[in-house]
Scaffold this motif. Sequence first.
Motif, PDB file in Angstrom:
ATOM      1  N   THR A 141       0.572   4.005  -6.672  1.00  0.00           N
ATOM      2  CA  THR A 141       0.802   3.575  -4.880  1.00  0.00           C
ATOM      3  C   THR A 141       2.220   4.521  -4.555  1.00  0.00           C
ATOM      4  N   HIS A 187       3.106  -1.170  -8.974  1.00  0.00           N
ATOM      5  CA  HIS A 187       2.484  -0.196  -8.207  1.00  0.00           C
ATOM      6  C   HIS A 187       2.059   0.844  -9.306  1.00  0.00           C
ATOM      7  N   ASP A 246       0.891  -1.087  -0.145  1.00  0.00           N
ATOM      8  CA  ASP A 246       0.063  -0.581   0.071  1.00  0.00           C
ATOM      9  C   ASP A 246       0.419   1.505  -0.106  1.00  0.00           C
TER      10      ASP A 246
END
Length: 388
Positions: free
Chosen positions: A269, A266, A230
């Motif tokens: 992110t 990602h 995350d």
Amino acid sequence: MSETSWITTPVTADILRGALELERTEHGVLPHRLPAWARAQSPDGQLAMAEAQPSGVRLVFRTRATAVELDTLRTRPAYPGIPPRADGVYDLLVDGRLFGRATGTGGNVLVLDTAAGTAETRPGPVGTVRFGGLPARVKDVEIWLPYNEITELVALRSNAPVESVPPGDRRVWVHHGSSISHGSNAASATTTWPALAASLGGAELVNLGLGGSALLDQFTARTIRGTAADLISLELGINLVNSDVMRLRAFTPAVHGFLDTIREGHPTTPLLVVSPLLCPIHEDTPGPGAADLSTGTLQFRATGDPAERAAGKLTLRVIRAELARIVEQRAADDPNLHHLDGRVLYGDADFAELPLPDGLHPDAATHERIGERFAKLAFGAGGPFAPR
């Protein structure tokens, strides 16, 4: 149930966090922080040792047990002419709070003679770490493994059943960096600066701090690309200077390539690039770095010539300026990419108060300071990792 009525629980991935792979060994399981395919792409012994040292790796389980034992086979590095390092420290947390600390016993010794270029493993016995007097209620227990000892997990015993803990809603933070992120000179497993920052920021840490090995390797970027995250941060620079592996011409596209690879997995992110913390020996003097024992204690020094900066040799000032420029350039199309000058975490005033004991690595008190500052700047209000 008495403390002598032990229940043995297999060490499996569902009770282990912070490791990317478990290798079955003769004695038990060995946590790795890089997967096998990545390890196969580099024959470097330093990297092999660093990634197998379980910085940020911890056993997490729920139990009523009042006593827990962990059998481990540790492998400790040793260097001729350098005083032995202190034993690695296991931290046990109960419901997120530190409850006890212990050190291991026995184990192997990996003798590394850098002058001769040799490595010899001297075998030793399995040791046991024991924690007693735990609260007699259902609780979440974490055992953080030493960041500086390769640790094979042989057996987990408790005097009540153990079950896995659901992951919960804490955000996963993947951090990559040098020995400073790995934990060098921190007091224990939970007091490395990334572990402290993760605790303060309420994040689940995956620490890919690899001592001596934050070198923009593409297998590391691909590992991050394929790891659930995350939040992502990269502490880059010091290893590139003290290993003297590239010049500015190679550095710039290597950073772009590293970021490109991570973004493939990602794309949005939050990604924070942290430039080098202050390190006076390499601010304006290129590498390579060298160990110096002439004073009777381990010190590091820079052996390069400052005049070679004109030919593209890297120093920390050069890297900071270039990382800031790269992030600014890319951020125009990537609003989730951020930059942090490492001197905000540890700068001139900090060095005057808390100098680097060996000229290169922070001490335990400095890890705490860096962790607290990073948590405030990254996870606090307005920071790139602040909850949205």
